[in-house]
Design an enzyme around this catalytic site. Structure first.
Site, PDB file in Angstrom:
ATOM      1  N   THR A 132       4.810   0.195  -0.782  1.00 19.41           N
ATOM      2  CA  THR A 132       4.764   1.430  -1.441  1.00 19.41           C
ATOM      3  C   THR A 132       6.165   2.538  -1.513  1.00 19.41           C
ATOM      4  OG1 THR A 132       2.567   1.579  -1.290  1.00 19.41           O
ATOM      5  CG2 THR A 132       3.314   3.582  -1.895  1.00 19.41           C
ATOM      6  N   CYS A 133       6.538   2.411   0.008  1.00 25.89           N
ATOM      7  CA  CYS A 133       7.744   2.888   0.209  1.00 25.89           C
ATOM      8  C   CYS A 133       8.994   2.534  -0.310  1.00 25.89           C
ATOM      9  CB  CYS A 133       8.029   3.308   1.684  1.00 25.89           C
ATOM     10  SG  CYS A 133       6.889   4.109   2.409  1.00 25.89           S
ATOM     11  N   THR A 134       8.963   1.254  -0.614  1.00 21.89           N
ATOM     12  CA  THR A 134      10.150   0.487  -1.439  1.00 21.89           C
ATOM     13  C   THR A 134      10.165   0.906  -2.717  1.00 21.89           C
ATOM     14  OG1 THR A 134      10.292  -1.266   0.292  1.00 21.89           O
ATOM     15  CG2 THR A 134      11.044  -1.737  -2.121  1.00 21.89           C
TER      16      THR A 134
END
Length: 154
Positions: free
Chosen positions: A45-47
């Site tokens: 999700t952070c990517t």
């Protein structure tokens, strides 16, 4: 330290950047600053969120805004994350989570019944004078960058 509030000046802070330099919030006076706090480099999700900001980076530039990502990961991790995903903006290492605490995004979290402290995904728009203009807390990534960009545009 009290939490930043919309309509109030954001206290200046300095954090190490992915390129090894120290970045101060005040060095961006005269430009809008998009600060996005994310939990961890290289996670799915952070990517996705970071790549969404990457893909919109030129549009943020046209809106006189600079994008800065912040997580508790160390500078070395940020450098690898940037290299792998070709991120065109700095990632700042808030390893002692002091800036995250200032923004109220260092909070107790629960995953699979385990309780721990971590970053609650959040984004903040700071205006050209250093005043907090808008905030998005507990961010869901889909469509988020478009919403932030719309707010950053004059």
């Amino acid at each position: 330290m009290s939490q930043v509030q919309i309509g109030q000046p954001v206290p200046d802070f300095e954090l190490p950047s992915s390129d090894g330099t120290l970045i101060r919030l005040s060095q961006f006076r005269g430009r809008k600053v998009v600060l996005y706090f994310y939990p961890k480099d290289m996670t799915p999700t952070c990517t996705q969120e970071s790549c969404d900001f990457r893909d919109a980076n030129a549009s943020f530039g046209e809106a006189n805004a600079v994008v800065l990502g912040i997580s508790p990961d160390p500078v070395q991790s940020h450098a690898k994350f940037i290299a792998k995903h070709h991120l065109p903006f700095p990632l700042l290492a808030d390893t002692d989570h002091k800036v995250a605490e200032m923004f109220g995004v260092w909070q107790e979290k629960k995953t699979f019944g385990k309780t721990y402290m971590g970053i609650v995904r959040s984004t903040f728009l700071i205006d050209e004078q250093g005043v907090l203009a808008k905030e998005w807390r507990n961010v869901k990534v889909k469509g988020h960058v478009e919403e932030v960009l719309a707010a950053a545009r004059p």
